[in-house]
Design an enzyme around this catalytic site. Structure first.
Site, PDB file in Angstrom:
ATOM      1  N   ASN A   9      15.922  34.773  -3.809  1.00  0.00           N
ATOM      2  CA  ASN A   9      16.668  35.063  -2.589  1.00  0.00           C
ATOM      3  C   ASN A   9      16.524  36.564  -2.327  1.00  0.00           C
ATOM      4  O   ASN A   9      17.140  37.374  -3.007  1.00  0.00           O
ATOM      5  CB  ASN A   9      18.142  34.676  -2.788  1.00  0.00           C
ATOM      6  CG  ASN A   9      19.000  35.082  -1.602  1.00  0.00           C
ATOM      7  OD1 ASN A   9      18.494  35.527  -0.566  1.00  0.00           O
ATOM      8  ND2 ASN A   9      20.310  34.935  -1.739  1.00  0.00           N
ATOM      9  N   LYS A  11      17.486  38.240   0.091  1.00  0.00           N
ATOM     10  CA  LYS A  11      18.615  38.809   0.852  1.00  0.00           C
ATOM     11  C   LYS A  11      18.078  39.692   1.984  1.00  0.00           C
ATOM     12  O   LYS A  11      17.035  39.386   2.542  1.00  0.00           O
ATOM     13  CB  LYS A  11      19.578  39.538  -0.090  1.00  0.00           C
ATOM     14  CG  LYS A  11      19.996  38.631  -1.255  1.00  0.00           C
ATOM     15  CD  LYS A  11      21.147  39.132  -2.060  1.00  0.00           C
ATOM     16  CE  LYS A  11      21.477  38.109  -3.145  1.00  0.00           C
ATOM     17  NZ  LYS A  11      22.640  38.487  -3.952  1.00  0.00           N
ATOM     18  N   HIS A  95      25.695  30.592   0.890  1.00  0.00           N
ATOM     19  CA  HIS A  95      25.676  31.681  -0.086  1.00  0.00           C
ATOM     20  C   HIS A  95      27.012  32.429  -0.037  1.00  0.00           C
ATOM     21  O   HIS A  95      27.587  32.586   1.042  1.00  0.00           O
ATOM     22  CB  HIS A  95      24.505  32.636   0.194  1.00  0.00           C
ATOM     23  CG  HIS A  95      24.299  33.591  -0.930  1.00  0.00           C
ATOM     24  ND1 HIS A  95      25.057  34.729  -1.075  1.00  0.00           N
ATOM     25  CD2 HIS A  95      23.450  33.560  -1.991  1.00  0.00           C
ATOM     26  CE1 HIS A  95      24.671  35.361  -2.180  1.00  0.00           C
ATOM     27  NE2 HIS A  95      23.704  34.673  -2.755  1.00  0.00           N
ATOM     28  N   GLU A  97      27.717  35.432  -0.119  1.00  0.00           N
ATOM     29  CA  GLU A  97      27.742  36.589   0.791  1.00  0.00           C
ATOM     30  C   GLU A  97      27.972  36.136   2.230  1.00  0.00           C
ATOM     31  O   GLU A  97      28.641  36.812   3.013  1.00  0.00           O
ATOM     32  CB  GLU A  97      26.430  37.390   0.650  1.00  0.00           C
ATOM     33  CG  GLU A  97      26.420  38.185  -0.654  1.00  0.00           C
ATOM     34  CD  GLU A  97      25.058  38.364  -1.290  1.00  0.00           C
ATOM     35  OE1 GLU A  97      24.032  38.211  -0.601  1.00  0.00           O
ATOM     36  OE2 GLU A  97      25.023  38.652  -2.503  1.00  0.00           O
ATOM     37  N   GLU A 167      26.588  29.831  -8.404  1.00  0.00           N
ATOM     38  CA  GLU A 167      26.527  31.288  -8.445  1.00  0.00           C
ATOM     39  C   GLU A 167      27.931  31.878  -8.544  1.00  0.00           C
ATOM     40  O   GLU A 167      28.606  32.040  -7.508  1.00  0.00           O
ATOM     41  CB  GLU A 167      25.855  31.823  -7.175  1.00  0.00           C
ATOM     42  CG  GLU A 167      24.436  31.362  -7.000  1.00  0.00           C
ATOM     43  CD  GLU A 167      23.631  32.337  -6.140  1.00  0.00           C
ATOM     44  OE1 GLU A 167      22.574  32.759  -6.595  1.00  0.00           O
ATOM     45  OE2 GLU A 167      24.090  32.690  -5.041  1.00  0.00           O
ATOM     46  N   GLY A 173      24.729  40.402  -8.458  1.00  0.00           N
ATOM     47  CA  GLY A 173      24.419  41.808  -8.214  1.00  0.00           C
ATOM     48  C   GLY A 173      25.215  42.772  -9.081  1.00  0.00           C
ATOM     49  O   GLY A 173      25.268  43.965  -8.817  1.00  0.00           O
ATOM     50  N   SER A 213      22.645  37.579 -11.464  1.00  0.00           N
ATOM     51  CA  SER A 213      22.030  38.505 -12.409  1.00  0.00           C
ATOM     52  C   SER A 213      21.052  37.834 -13.385  1.00  0.00           C
ATOM     53  O   SER A 213      20.971  38.197 -14.557  1.00  0.00           O
ATOM     54  CB  SER A 213      23.098  39.291 -13.168  1.00  0.00           C
ATOM     55  OG  SER A 213      23.894  40.046 -12.266  1.00  0.00           O
TER      56      SER A 213
END
Ligand code: 13P
Length: 248
Positions: A9, A11, A95, A97, A167, A173, A213
């Site tokens: 991904n 991003k 996701h 985010e 996730e 991150g 991660s």
């Protein structure tokens, strides 16, 4: 037997020019791994170039999002048939985010999942808890609910094509990976809920990724867990190191 799927991904990273450079770097490094499905998910603007640049390789392309309407006055959105016609096989949906910054909800994720299947796109459905939720002890409840709502009205024959990406938000991150035991525990709970929604056979066919991660150093241990069928990789998918994860 579920085929391992390792997806990058990207991003909001890589201009078209940079995307091509990264693809050219990674192409030879991930070639020949027929036992692993390799997917790159670049930003929308890079998709057509990425599809073109990966033609004839073992790399598949996915989008990072799409809208649930067919067309119309939705400024800034991208329609399912656009993603499909660009040559994508996958689309990441829900996701964390997008949930945190762009108002994605379990209900909109479900609408998008249904639309994705209508357009023969395979959804990578993201679920996962925040640190606060984990500390409250509601991780499994939450992930069960996210999974159930995302798959509402999806028949078994389509569900087997979906990928669920677990996730944990606190591991994204942050360099803080869930331990393989923690990740397996939740992925096993997801498998169980799939079994409740469908049946054992269907649940045994759906791939569940871990994301958060993932790197060249921890991929092998994570992917060796019985209910973890690969990874959804953020930061480490932007470098040559991604090939080490594919070749875990
Ligand atoms: P990182 O690998 O950078 O933690 O990101 C994970 C992720 O969000 C993939 O979708």
């Amino acid at each position: 037997m579920r085929k391992t799927i390792v997806a990058g991904n990207w991003k909001m990273n890589k201009t078209p020019k940079e995307a091509l450079e990264l693809i050219e770097t990674l192409k030879p490094l991930v070639a020949g791994r027929d036992d692993v499905e390799v997917v790159f998910c670049p930003p929308f603007i890079d998709l057509m170039l990425a599809v073109e640049a990966t033609k004839g390789t073992n790399i598949k392309i996915g989008a990072q999002n799409m809208y649930f309407e067919e067309s119309g006055a939705y400024t800034g959105e991208v329609a399912p048939n656009m993603v499909k016609e660009a040559g994508c096989e996958y689309v990441i949906l829900g996701h964390s985010e997008r949930r945190a910054y762009f108002g994605e909800t379990d209900e909109t994720v479900n609408k998008k999942v249904l639309k994705a299947f209508e357009h023969e796109l395979k959804p990578i459905i993201c679920v996962g808890e925040t640190l606060e939720q984990r500390e409250q002890g509601i991780t499994e409840d939450l992930v069960r609910m996210q999974t159930k709502i995302a798959l509402k009205d999806v028949p078994a024959e389509q569900a087997v094509l979906a990928v669920i990406a677990y996730e944990p938000v606190w591991a994204i991150g942050t360099g803080k990976t869930a331990t393989s035991v923690q990740a397996e525990e939740v992925c096993a709970a997801i498998r169980k809920v799939l079994c409740e929604i469908y049946d054992e056979e269907t649940a045994s066919k759906i791939r569940i990724q871990y994301g958060g991660s993932v790197n060249a150093g921890n991929a092998a241990e994570l992917f060796a867990m019985p209910n973890i069928d690969g990874g959804l990789v953020g930061g480490a998918s932007l470098k040559a190191d991604f090939a080490k994860i594919v070749n875990f």
